[in-house]
Design an enzyme around this catalytic site. Structure first.
Site, PDB file in Angstrom:
ATOM      1  N   HIS A   1       8.892   7.952   8.907  1.00  0.00           N
ATOM      2  CA  HIS A   1       9.532   7.356   7.862  1.00  0.00           C
ATOM      3  C   HIS A   1      10.316   6.180   8.080  1.00  0.00           C
ATOM      4  O   HIS A   1      10.775   6.457   8.507  1.00  0.00           O
ATOM      5  CB  HIS A   1      10.008   7.901   6.402  1.00  0.00           C
ATOM      6  CG  HIS A   1       9.915   7.438   5.133  1.00  0.00           C
ATOM      7  ND1 HIS A   1       9.404   6.191   4.038  1.00  0.00           N
ATOM      8  CD2 HIS A   1      11.611   6.409   5.629  1.00  0.00           C
ATOM      9  CE1 HIS A   1       9.755   5.967   3.857  1.00  0.00           C
ATOM     10  NE2 HIS A   1      11.027   5.966   3.580  1.00  0.00           N
TER      11      HIS A   1
ATOM     12  N   ARG B   1      10.090   5.902 -10.147  1.00  0.00           N
ATOM     13  CA  ARG B   1      10.639   4.598 -10.865  1.00  0.00           C
ATOM     14  C   ARG B   1       9.853   3.420 -10.840  1.00  0.00           C
ATOM     15  O   ARG B   1       9.923   2.397 -11.519  1.00  0.00           O
ATOM     16  CB  ARG B   1      12.377   4.512 -10.345  1.00  0.00           C
ATOM     17  CG  ARG B   1      11.962   4.381  -8.897  1.00  0.00           C
ATOM     18  CD  ARG B   1      13.985   4.512  -8.793  1.00  0.00           C
ATOM     19  NE  ARG B   1      13.854   4.703  -7.337  1.00  0.00           N
ATOM     20  CZ  ARG B   1      13.996   4.082  -6.442  1.00  0.00           C
ATOM     21  NH1 ARG B   1      14.121   2.680  -6.781  1.00  0.00           N
ATOM     22  NH2 ARG B   1      14.172   4.583  -5.754  1.00  0.00           N
TER      23      ARG B   1
ATOM     24  N   HIS C   1      13.039  12.344   1.471  1.00  0.00           N
ATOM     25  CA  HIS C   1      13.677  12.276   0.665  1.00  0.00           C
ATOM     26  C   HIS C   1      13.829  13.540  -0.673  1.00  0.00           C
ATOM     27  O   HIS C   1      14.539  13.107  -1.096  1.00  0.00           O
ATOM     28  CB  HIS C   1      13.880  11.151   0.285  1.00  0.00           C
ATOM     29  CG  HIS C   1      15.192   9.493   1.044  1.00  0.00           C
ATOM     30  ND1 HIS C   1      15.001   9.808   2.126  1.00  0.00           N
ATOM     31  CD2 HIS C   1      13.781   8.510   0.474  1.00  0.00           C
ATOM     32  CE1 HIS C   1      15.084   8.586   3.576  1.00  0.00           C
ATOM     33  NE2 HIS C   1      14.721   7.806   2.092  1.00  0.00           N
TER      34      HIS C   1
ATOM     35  N   ASP D   1      13.333   5.662   8.601  1.00  0.00           N
ATOM     36  CA  ASP D   1      13.767   5.105   7.452  1.00  0.00           C
ATOM     37  C   ASP D   1      14.546   3.410   8.011  1.00  0.00           C
ATOM     38  O   ASP D   1      13.954   2.950   7.866  1.00  0.00           O
ATOM     39  CB  ASP D   1      14.840   6.046   7.074  1.00  0.00           C
ATOM     40  CG  ASP D   1      14.422   5.083   4.642  1.00  0.00           C
ATOM     41  OD1 ASP D   1      14.319   4.252   4.595  1.00  0.00           O
ATOM     42  OD2 ASP D   1      15.467   6.204   4.639  1.00  0.00           O
TER      43      ASP D   1
HETATM   44 ZN   LIG Z   1      12.649   5.017   2.651  1.00  0.00          ZN
END
Ligand SMILES: [Zn+2]
Length: 472
Positions: free
Chosen positions: A68, A222, A285, A336
């Protein structure tokens, strides 16, 4: 000197006195690979080193996949470590990050990604999954080539030598219930059809090969709707069935609460109930999952994408790693936001979070594998490899010829037996990295802790930083 055997079967060969194969440390190993950078044979227990074959400078580990990454965020690492407002949080960090994303030009992104990938390679990450969501020009208009920014990132992987899984991100909404996007999200927004068009443009521009794979990333529940997520997956499967799918799933408690309020279920449960979530999926996550979700996610075989240093930096919460691993769950690690770029730190923090929360030691050891570092390394290799959708993560015939050469003279490894090397590599932090050389596709990309183009790519990065950090 870099001697290689030239035969019909192999275009490269390396002898290692010690190498970490799928069944553990083995002695006197000969690795042979073809011109495409694929391992053709891995033979341990040779009576002696074959003549004319180069010797590895130390013990060999498979290269670690980084599952990621948001490449542009590397350039803002360290710039948000202050209290921006009285209730500083993930969401106020995100506002700062959006302001930064608004400034990035194609040249800045390319230079930043190239430098980031140099850092990844030096750390022993040999593959990266790029969760790429800045698609459009600064005013929100599409570039003449709609995949312009994604192309810069794919190019960066090519130039630096890291393996790439490019995952263009579908971002449509600013919140659950299909809320209209915010103005500062204008560079991210596409319909499923437009996003699939970007994937197709990438395939036409640069077809997949041994070091390159394409997939998609619905940003989060979302940012997409049930219908658009279905349209995206159906479209993807018409062209490339089984291609990787990554999603941010449950990073923040506020998004879990919003999902329950609007959709009537927690995010992971909602997704598992409606989609065929399996090993092609990476749930990044999956921090906030209840006991039922933990068991269900483990059973499906999807990869939990854990980004411990970022999750700690952003104050996300602690993933229930012990329960998830006990249930047989698969995971990999990612850097990330790139507050740090080191898989050793990710694995260490995965274990340390559990130790601090439980006041125990060696929490993530297993009955079949008493050494925590070995267990976490093996699991992160397998899960990370699965998330890339590429044949990586093991020293075996058919896999990409990607590996790390350790410095056996490093103070943390010297005089030890092989069975404690991984423990020292993961848990000890003293001075320079034990990662000495790094190979991808059989090519030595990092030698003596230096990337082959390090000086030039750092100069490019400095120039990009000077532009990005200039006062308005
Ligand atoms: Zn991310």
């Amino acid at each position: 000197m870099n001697h290689t055997i030239e035969t019909n079967q192999a275009s490269g060969a390396l002898f290692a006195a010690q190498a970490y194969l799928p069944d553990g440390w083995r002695r006197n190993v000969l690795l042979e690979w073809d011109a495409a950078g694929t391992l053709r044979s891995v033979r341990p227990d040779l009576a002696q080193a074959p003549s004319g074959v180069a010797h590895a400078a130390g013990p060999i580990l498979p290269g670690m996949p980084n599952l990621h990454s948001h490449a542009f965020q590397r350039a803002m690492a360290g710039l948000t470590e202050y209290r921006a407002n009285p209730t500083d949080s993930f969401w106020s960090w995100r506002d700062l990050m959006y302001r930064f994303a608004a400034r990035i030009t194609p040249d800045d992104l390319g230079a930043t990604a190239r430098w980031l990938y140099v850092e990844m390679l030096k750390a022993g990450y040999t593959s990266v999954c790029e969760f790429h969501y800045v698609h459009h020009a600064q005013d929100g208009q599409r570039y003449a080539s709609p995949a312009e920014l994604a192309q810069r990132v794919v190019d960066a992987a090519d130039v630096t030598g890291i393996g790439m899984t490019m995952l263009p991100v579908l971002y449509q909404y600013s919140g659950f219930g299909a809320r209209a996007p915010r103005d500062d999200q204008r560079r991210f927004i596409n319909t499923p059809e437009q996003l699939l068009g970007i994937v197709e443009a990438l395939r036409a521009w640069r077809p997949e090969h041994g070091a390159l794979r394409y997939g998609v990333a619905p940003h989060s529940l979302r940012a997409v709707s049930h219908e658009s997520l279905r349209a995206l997956l159906e479209g993807l499967d018409r062209s490339t069935p089984g291609a990787p799918v990554h999603i941010h799933i449950a990073e923040q408690t506020a998004e879990v609460e919003a999902c329950i309020a609007t959709e009537g279920a927690r995010p992971v449960q909602w997704l598992l109930d409606r989609f065929d979530v399996n090993a092609r999926w990476c749930l990044v996550h999956a921090t906030h999952i209840d006991a039922q979700e933990t068991a269900a996610l483990a059973k499906r075989g999807a990869i939990a994408g854990l980004c411990l240093t970022t999750e700690a930096n952003l104050g996300d919460g602690i993933f229930p790693a012990r329960d998830y691993l006990d249930a047989g769950g698969a995971f990999g690690v990612g850097s990330d936001s790139h507050i740090g770029v080191d898989w050793r730190a990710e694995l260490r923090l995965l274990e340390y979070g559990q130790r601090l929360a439980r006041r125990e030691r060696n929490v993530l050891a297993a009955a079949h594998q008493a050494q925590v570092a070995d267990r976490l390394f093996d699991a992160a290799l397998a899960g990370g490899a699965s998330a890339t959708g590429r044949e990586v993560g093991a020293l075996k015939a058919g896999a990409r010829a990607d590996w790390i050469v350790l410095d056996a003279q490093h103070p943390n490894l010297a005089e030890q037996k092989p069975h404690t090397w991984l423990s020292s590599v993961v848990f000890c932090e003293h001075g320079e990295t034990p990662v000495l050389d790094v190979y991808t596709g059989g090519e030595k990309i990092v030698e003596g802790r230096r990337h082959r183009d390090e000086a030039r790519l750092y100069a490019d990065y400095r120039a990009a930083l000077a532009r990005l950090l200039a006062e308005d």
